[in-house]
Design a protein around this motif. Structure first.
Motif, PDB file in Angstrom:
ATOM      1  N   HIS A  55       0.827  -1.220   0.000  1.00 26.32           N
ATOM      2  CA  HIS A  55       0.000   0.000   0.000  1.00 26.32           C
ATOM      3  C   HIS A  55       0.855   1.261   0.000  1.00 26.32           C
ATOM      4  N   ALA A  56       2.121   1.164   0.463  1.00 25.41           N
ATOM      5  CA  ALA A  56       2.986   2.343   0.506  1.00 25.41           C
ATOM      6  C   ALA A  56       3.810   2.504  -0.779  1.00 25.41           C
ATOM      7  N   ASN A  57       3.641   1.591  -1.710  1.00 26.77           N
ATOM      8  CA  ASN A  57       4.417   1.639  -2.953  1.00 26.77           C
ATOM      9  C   ASN A  57       3.545   2.198  -4.074  1.00 26.77           C
ATOM     10  N   PRO A  58       3.832   3.442  -4.534  1.00 30.53           N
ATOM     11  CA  PRO A  58       2.976   4.039  -5.570  1.00 30.53           C
ATOM     12  C   PRO A  58       3.040   3.271  -6.891  1.00 30.53           C
ATOM     13  N   GLY A  59       4.065   2.446  -7.063  1.00 28.46           N
ATOM     14  CA  GLY A  59       4.182   1.666  -8.305  1.00 28.46           C
ATOM     15  C   GLY A  59       3.663   0.245  -8.169  1.00 28.46           C
ATOM     16  N   ASN A  60       2.907  -0.017  -7.114  1.00 27.56           N
ATOM     17  CA  ASN A  60       2.464  -1.413  -6.921  1.00 27.56           C
ATOM     18  C   ASN A  60       1.522  -1.856  -8.039  1.00 27.56           C
ATOM     19  N   ARG A  71      -0.261   0.829 -17.949  1.00 28.71           N
ATOM     20  CA  ARG A  71       1.112   0.749 -17.417  1.00 28.71           C
ATOM     21  C   ARG A  71       1.648  -0.678 -17.476  1.00 28.71           C
TER      22      ARG A  71
END
Ligand SMILES: CCCCCCCCCCCC(=O)SCCNC(=O)CCNC(=O)[C@H](O)C(C)(C)COP(=O)(O)OP(=O)(O)OC[C@H]1O[C@@H](n2cnc3c(N)ncnc32)[C@H](O)[C@@H]1OP(=O)(O)O
Length: 158
Positions: free
Chosen positions: A18-23, A44
């Motif tokens: 959840h803290a990874n904007p590229g997940n 993407r």
């Protein structure tokens, strides 16, 4: 009924963090020792116009099968994973995810998983995970998630 796990995965995970904007947007929930989830891929993650990249599907599978470690209460890492691509993985569709542990043989955890688009099988995977002590991850020097403290202690000694 869904059960809330005592452990949670790395918030920076490339699949579900959840803290990874590229997940990749993987969302999972647990029913006993089975993992269910969903993911919605977009441009993407393109491999061909309108279709997901096979590597994105493989990464989702690694995350999905790894999530089984949480209800199993055994820390582990992927030693090998095989992904069979069975049907089109279309962008913009909510794909359903399911994974489970097929067999435990000492430290060897044999995992299985499937990705479906409705009734259509998109991909299936099998993987060998190896049970490790949580200290396996200390070499990076990064702090480990708090919920990993004491993880697998009982299973390790079993
Ligand atoms: C994160 C949790 C969060 C929970 C949520 C998790 C979701 C995240 C999912 C992502 C998970 C990842 O991507 S993890 C990242 C990718 N994977 C890795 O980084 C792993 C890198 N590899 C290693 O660290 C190591 O090779 C290990 C730990 C896998 C194994 O080393 P080891 O501990 O020294 O054990 P070793 O004696 O070699 O192997 C033990 C037994 O397994 C067998 N074995 C080992 N590797 C293989 C293999 N590739 N293919 C077949 N068999 C193998 C051996 O023959 C042996 O069998 P026998 O002689 O006993 O019969």
């Amino acid at each position: 009924m869904h059960s809330a796990p005592a452990r949670t995965h790395d918030p920076m995970c490339m699949g579900c963090g959840h803290a990874n904007p590229g997940n990749l947007g993987v969302r999972v929930w647990f029913e006993g020792q089975r993992v269910h989830g969903e993911v919605l891929l977009d441009e993407r993650h393109s491999g061909a116009p309108g279709y997901a990249h096979g590597g994105a599907i493989a990464a989702i599978m690694d995350d999905l099968l790894g999530q089984v470690l949480i209800p199993l209460d055994r820390p582990g890492v992927t030693a090998t994973i095989t992904v069979d691509f069975r049907g089109p993985a279309l962008l913009g569709r909510t794909l359903s995810l399911e994974s489970w542990c097929e067999k435990i043989d000492g430290r060897k955890l044999h995992m299985r998983g499937e990705i479906r688009d409705g009734d259509t099988l998109v991909a299936e995977a099998r993987a060998l995970f190896i049970h490790v002590d949580v200290s396996h991850w200390e070499a990076s020097g990064q702090p480990l998630p708090e919920s990993w403290q004491g993880w697998g202690g009982e299973a390790q000694n079993a």
